[in-house]
Design a protein around this motif. Structure first.
Motif, short mmCIF file in Angstrom:
data_model
loop_
_atom_site.label_atom_id
_atom_site.label_comp_id
_atom_site.label_asym_id
_atom_site.label_seq_id
_atom_site.Cartn_x
_atom_site.Cartn_y
_atom_site.Cartn_z
N ALA A 33 0.81 -1.22 0.00
CA ALA A 33 0.00 0.00 0.00
C ALA A 33 0.84 1.27 0.00
N THR A 34 2.02 1.21 0.62
CA THR A 34 2.76 2.45 0.82
C THR A 34 4.07 2.55 0.04
N GLN A 35 4.64 1.41 -0.35
CA GLN A 35 5.97 1.44 -0.98
C GLN A 35 6.01 0.91 -2.40
N GLU A 54 -9.36 -1.47 -2.62
CA GLU A 54 -9.65 -0.03 -2.54
C GLU A 54 -8.78 0.68 -1.51
N ASP A 55 -8.35 -0.06 -0.48
CA ASP A 55 -7.53 0.58 0.56
C ASP A 55 -6.06 0.65 0.19
N GLY A 56 -5.72 0.27 -1.04
CA GLY A 56 -4.34 0.34 -1.50
C GLY A 56 -3.57 -0.94 -1.29
#
Ligand code: SF4
Ligand code: SF4
Length: 97
Positions: A33-35, A54-56
């Motif tokens: 999700a973040t990297q 949807e939340d990544g």
């Protein structure tokens, strides 16, 4: 001349699911999700085992995995996939090929 779709060819395979023991796992959902901006596993897996949420985060369902190793390679920079072959007797059986 008839054209054979990839989906039709994949349908010829047989797959035995090892319930609750997926042979491939995402180590850390937050890394996806973040990297991982491009999330290549969601469009490079030939069996569509990975899907963007949807939340990544990314959802992985190994049913139908072809054991091709593509996800293992494309995630090398992040090292976020734990990859093993299925246990004996489980996983893919190729009917043609
Ligand atoms: S390539 Fe690896 S880090 Fe990126 S979304 Fe897929 S599993 Fe997550
Ligand atoms: S090994 Fe191949 S078929 Fe299996 S999940 Fe990875 S990319 Fe998809």
């Amino acid at each position: 001349m008839s054209i054979i779709k990839v989906e039709d060819k994949l349908y010829q395979n047989r797959y035995i699911v090892d319930e609750n023991r997926p042979h491939i796992q995402i180590k850390d959902a937050d890394v996806c999700a973040t990297q991982c901006k491009t999330q290549p596993c969601t469009f490079c897996c030939p069996a569509n085992c990975y899907s963007a949420e949807e939340d990544g985060k990314v959802n992985l369902v190994t049913d139908g995995c072809l054991e091709c190793g593509t996800c293992r390679v494309i995630c090398q920079d992040n090292g976020n996939i734990s990859w093993n072959y299925p246990r004996g007797g489980y996983g893919i059986s190729y009917k043609f090929g």
